[in-house]
Scaffold this motif. Structure first.
Motif, mmCIF file in Angstrom:
data_model
loop_
_atom_site.group_PDB
_atom_site.id
_atom_site.type_symbol
_atom_site.label_atom_id
_atom_site.label_comp_id
_atom_site.label_asym_id
_atom_site.label_seq_id
_atom_site.Cartn_x
_atom_site.Cartn_y
_atom_site.Cartn_z
ATOM 1 N N ARG A 146 0.811 -1.219 0.000
ATOM 2 C CA ARG A 146 0.000 0.000 0.000
ATOM 3 C C ARG A 146 0.845 1.269 0.000
ATOM 4 N N TYR A 176 2.305 4.627 -6.965
ATOM 5 C CA TYR A 176 2.118 3.440 -6.136
ATOM 6 C C TYR A 176 2.963 2.325 -6.760
ATOM 7 N N VAL A 212 2.362 4.835 4.134
ATOM 8 C CA VAL A 212 1.170 3.984 4.088
ATOM 9 C C VAL A 212 0.059 4.698 4.833
ATOM 10 N N THR A 257 -4.015 4.422 5.801
ATOM 11 C CA THR A 257 -5.255 3.633 5.829
ATOM 12 C C THR A 257 -6.149 4.167 6.943
#
Length: 338
Positions: A20, A46, A170, A172
């Protein structure tokens, strides 16, 4: 921290790189004394997914025009995607941004130059779903030179304000957030910049930022209080921010957010960044600024509103990014004592 950030995007995957992993930039552009046109654009790579994507969000007085684009990273020159091209002319000081012909009717040929040192921090948050967010986050104020062409009419943007945002790692973020503010108010000799995230009870999850002075001083922000006004649909209309710094200063800054627009769903911020979409993907849409579109109707509540700010008898300009949780368990609460 003001030294050592590697400004160019990381474009090659390594064996230990998380799936990720991302490396992104965003720039905004807006004139002094007016809220339109306001431009927000950016791109991200990415490497483990072989994806590069980007977006343009253009807000005029009557509508918001959105363009999103993506392709396979190994099909590019590692410094472009769709109509957008970028170049780091000098690390942490000067970038060139070009936007070619596209469906928004906006074209750009810009050089952005820093007006103060950048602020760099690390965002580390353990989310309610057990995933960990960890990324470097940099923001820095500047001014532009160059040309903006809109619907065939060219404008010299020399001296226009704009701030860049860089993030790498990363991300999230999920669950439990109540209020999100990313605040960038540029005044003649300093810029107030911070990221504040609160939970649904008003507790602080994250605060990072600084007052970035044009003379090179950085004064870290240690506390932020707010008293904000929202229209129906959780759309910000204005309010007051109090900023306390490590140097002992307290600033009280007012914001007029009535201009409208800046809905970041138009830039793919509803969880669409980094998705594998194949080569040469593009999509375009338009949001009318008539109240029919807003934070509660889109797939992301995140909004980057171009604002006029007032502090100490001075007028400033910039972006007030905000999002309120759409959970029924959350109600906005002022944190400024009345």
């Amino acid at each position: 921290m003001t030294d050592g950030f590697h400004d160019a995007l990381v474009t090659r995957a390594t064996a230990d790189m998380p799936e990720r992993f991302f490396d992104r930039f965003m720039f905004n552009l807006h004139p002094d004394g007016a809220a339109a046109p306001s431009v927000i654009l950016g791109a991200g790579v990415y490497p483990p997914r072989n994806v590069v994507d980007g977006f343009v969000v253009l807000t005029t007085e009557t509508e918001q025009r959105n363009l999103r684009f993506s392709t396979e990273h190994d099909a590019t020159d590692a410094a472009s995607v769709g109509p957008l091209k970028w170049e780091t002319l000098e690390d942490n000081t000067t970038w060139r941004i070009q936007l070619g012909e596209n469906k928004t009717g906006l074209e750009l040929d810009l050089v952005w130059r820093a007006r103060a040192p950048y602020w760099l921090g690390s965002v580390d948050v353990e989310n309610t779903d057990g995933n960990v967010t960890s990324f470097d986050h940099l923001f820095q104020p500047g001014r532009y030179e160059g040309t903006l062409t809109l619907d065939g009419s060219a404008t010299d943007v020399g001296g226009w304000y704009g701030l860049r945002d860089r993030s790498r790692g990363v991300r999230t973020m999920s669950g439990g957030q109540g209020l999100h503010i990313w605040y960038q108010a540029q005044f003649p000799d300093r810029t107030f910049g911070f990221l504040l995230v609160e939970d649904r009870r008003g507790g602080r999850i994250l605060l990072e930022g600084a007052v970035m002075h044009d003379d090179g001083r950085l004064d870290d922000i240690t506390d932020v209080r707010h008293d904000l006004a929202f229209a129906a649909g959780n759309d910000l209309t204005g309010g007051t921010i109090e900023v306390v710094t490590a140097g002992g200063a307290t600033y009280r800054i007012g914001a007029d957010a009535s201009a409208g627009g800046g809905y970041m769903a138009g830039g793919g911020y509803g969880g669409h960044h980094g998705k594998v979409r194949g080569r040469d993907f593009q999509e375009f849409d338009v949001y009318p600024l008539d109240g029919s579109v807003g934070p509660t109707t889109l797939d992301s509540a995140l909004t980057d509103r171009c604002c006029t700010f007032e502090w100490n008898g001075q007028t400033g300009y910039g972006i007030f990014e905000f999002a309120l949780s759409r959970s029924s368990s959350y109600t906005y609460r002022s944190s400024i004592a009345t």
